[in-house]
Design an enzyme around this catalytic site. Structure first.
Site, short mmCIF file in Angstrom:
data_model
loop_
_atom_site.label_atom_id
_atom_site.label_comp_id
_atom_site.label_asym_id
_atom_site.label_seq_id
_atom_site.Cartn_x
_atom_site.Cartn_y
_atom_site.Cartn_z
N ILE A 212 106.54 169.48 -6.00
CA ILE A 212 107.57 170.19 -6.20
C ILE A 212 107.90 170.62 -5.59
O ILE A 212 107.35 170.42 -3.77
CB ILE A 212 106.69 172.27 -6.51
CG1 ILE A 212 105.38 172.17 -7.87
CG2 ILE A 212 108.13 172.77 -6.24
CD1 ILE A 212 106.07 171.00 -8.69
N LYS A 213 109.08 170.08 -4.60
CA LYS A 213 110.00 170.60 -3.80
C LYS A 213 110.48 171.03 -3.21
O LYS A 213 111.36 172.24 -4.02
CB LYS A 213 111.51 168.89 -4.12
CG LYS A 213 110.99 168.10 -3.61
CD LYS A 213 112.52 166.68 -4.08
CE LYS A 213 112.74 166.75 -3.30
NZ LYS A 213 114.63 165.20 -3.02
N ILE A 214 110.13 171.93 -2.23
CA ILE A 214 110.96 173.46 -1.89
C ILE A 214 111.26 172.73 -0.53
O ILE A 214 111.49 171.82 0.69
CB ILE A 214 109.91 173.91 -1.16
CG1 ILE A 214 108.50 174.30 -2.29
CG2 ILE A 214 110.10 175.05 -0.13
CD1 ILE A 214 107.60 174.95 -2.18
#
Length: 442
Positions: A212-214
């Site tokens: 999950i890209k944050i």
């Protein structure tokens, strides 16, 4: 929702339904679809999102390097991407994703070990292709609003890509083979909203090898800690400065420590440190200064800062604190070099790949950079070959008045705004597509 069946390690396409197998023109394992000789099949990439060109390549045709033999005496075809991982411990990933995801199969065969995506990539993929129309029509007819429909389109691509890379994930015991999906760029200043979005995407994608890209914005640094603490693997994106990178590492370590997990081996992360955009901005600043010393430093800032980031990585992932986490199975948060395409045509086309090769790192490359490195890249450890030179360049830029904190903040703001623009543009495109199909938006 249709999914791609599990692939065997020996033949990625073998267990796919015949309708899902890659086109027969992909059958040459070492071709990567690049034009090798006159008469190249122009239909090879006709319905694909891949857009390989020869603008920056040598005039000679692409020759994929092959080496070694297997235990039975048969040839094992290898590209520079295989050598990049096998000899130097750097994982080559592909910075692109679209339908059909089976077009990734020849890239996997030729050494690609993961995929990154972002709102701009999906904006291009969905707005320029009819491959999403059937699913989109079903979603809107079932009552989904435009944004919800968008996320379902994205989730399907991510799930199907994860399935393709699952053998690599399994072979490396969760060390590689990841596919990244980014939370909404509208949440870049929303700490809790980012945490909830990450939890949602992790749940709906439901694949062990999804990242999950944050974004590494100040409000999202606490989000990174909390998401990691919940056992969710994260790709931290939009890192442009050493100070912010250190904050990202600390958030990862804090999250591992706060997780309460006795086995940390399945909670992993990468830190996406952006490269070429740094030169794009600093070069303009140097040209404005205009002195011979300033002009001589053009094209050197990004790689220098990246080399120092690797030094910071080695420092932070050592010592008593890290060793205590290792005893629980923790894996290092690998440095991932992002924004590796060359923006200035005067620079070598492997400028942001070749000097940044080192163990425990990832290089995610879009079409042009990937093609260039396979065509004429050299595999050797370079990331820490000239640390003193990198330190000298970094200091020289400071003496000229380059404010690294300003550079980081400016590029972060530009990156967030760019992704927001792509996201909003795509939603507008989907609304128009719904209207053209005589749908009524809810």
């Amino acid at each position: 929702m249709a999914t791609i069946s599990k692939l065997s390690n020996s033949s990625p396409a073998a267990s796919l339904p015949s309708s899902s197998k890659p086109r027969s023109s992909f059958s040459l394992k070492c071709s990567l679809g690049f034009p090798a000789k006159p008469g190249f099949n122009s239909k090879l990439l006709s319905s694909s999102c891949f857009s390989f060109t020869t603008n920056h390549l040598s005039k000679s045709p692409l020759v994929v390097r092959c080496s070694l033999v297997d235990g039975n005496g048969g040839s094992v075809k290898r590209t520079t991407l295989h050598d990049l991982y096998g000899k130097e411990g750097q994982s080559p990933w592909y910075d692109n994703l679209c339908r059909p995801v089976t077009d990734l199969l020849p890239l996997i065969e030729n050494g690609v070990r993961g995929v990154t995506s972002n709102p701009a990539i999906f904006q291009k993929a969905i707005s320029s292709s009819d491959a999403y129309n059937d699913q989109f029509r079903e979603l809107v007819q079932s009552g989904k609003d435009i944004e919800s429909a968008y996320w379902e389109l994205v989730v399907k691509d991510i799930q199907d890509a994860c399935k393709l890379f699952e053998p690599i994930y399994d072979q490396t015991d969760g060390g590689d083979g990841y596919v990244s999906v980014e939370v909404s760029p509208r949440l870049a200043d929303d700490t809790e909203g980012t945490v909830e979005a990450a939890k949602y995407l992790h749940k709906v994608v439901d694949r062990p090898n999804v990242y999950i890209k944050i974004p590494a914005t100040a409000p999202c640094i606490p989000s990174i800690k909390e998401v990691i603490a919940k056992g969710i693997s994260v790709n931290v994106t939009l890192i442009f400065s050493l100070a912010r990178y250190e904050a990202v590492i600390d958030a990862y370590l804090d999250g591992l420590e706060a997780s309460g997990l006795s086995d940390l081996s399945r909670v992993t992360s990468v830190a996406s440190f952006f490269v070429s955009r740094v030169d794009t901005l600093i070069d303009k600043m140097l040209e404005k200064i205009g002195t011979p010393e300033a002009l001589d430093l053009r094209g050197k800032a990004a790689v220098a800062q990246a080399a120092l980031a690797y030094q910071l990585y080695q420092k932070k992932f050592s010592g008593p604190r890290w060793e205590a986490l290792v005893k629980k199975g923790a894996k290092k948060q690998r440095l991932l070099w992002a924004s590796t395409s060359v923006k200035n045509p005067a620079y070598p086309d492997t400028l942001y790949v070749a000097p940044l090769i080192g163990p425990d790192t990832v290089s995610t490359m879009p079409d042009q950079a990937l093609q260039a490195f396979i065509d004429h890249g050299t595999v050797s450890r370079t990331i820490d070959a000239n640390v003193s030179e990198a330190e000298g360049i970094y200091s020289a830029l400071e003496k000229l008045g380059i404010d690294w904190a300003y550079v980081g903040t400016q590029l972060e703001d530009e990156g967030v705004e760019s992704f927001k623009k792509s996201f909003d543009s795509l939603l507008d495109t989907l609304q128009e597509k719904a209207n053209s199909l005589k749908f009524v938006s809810l």
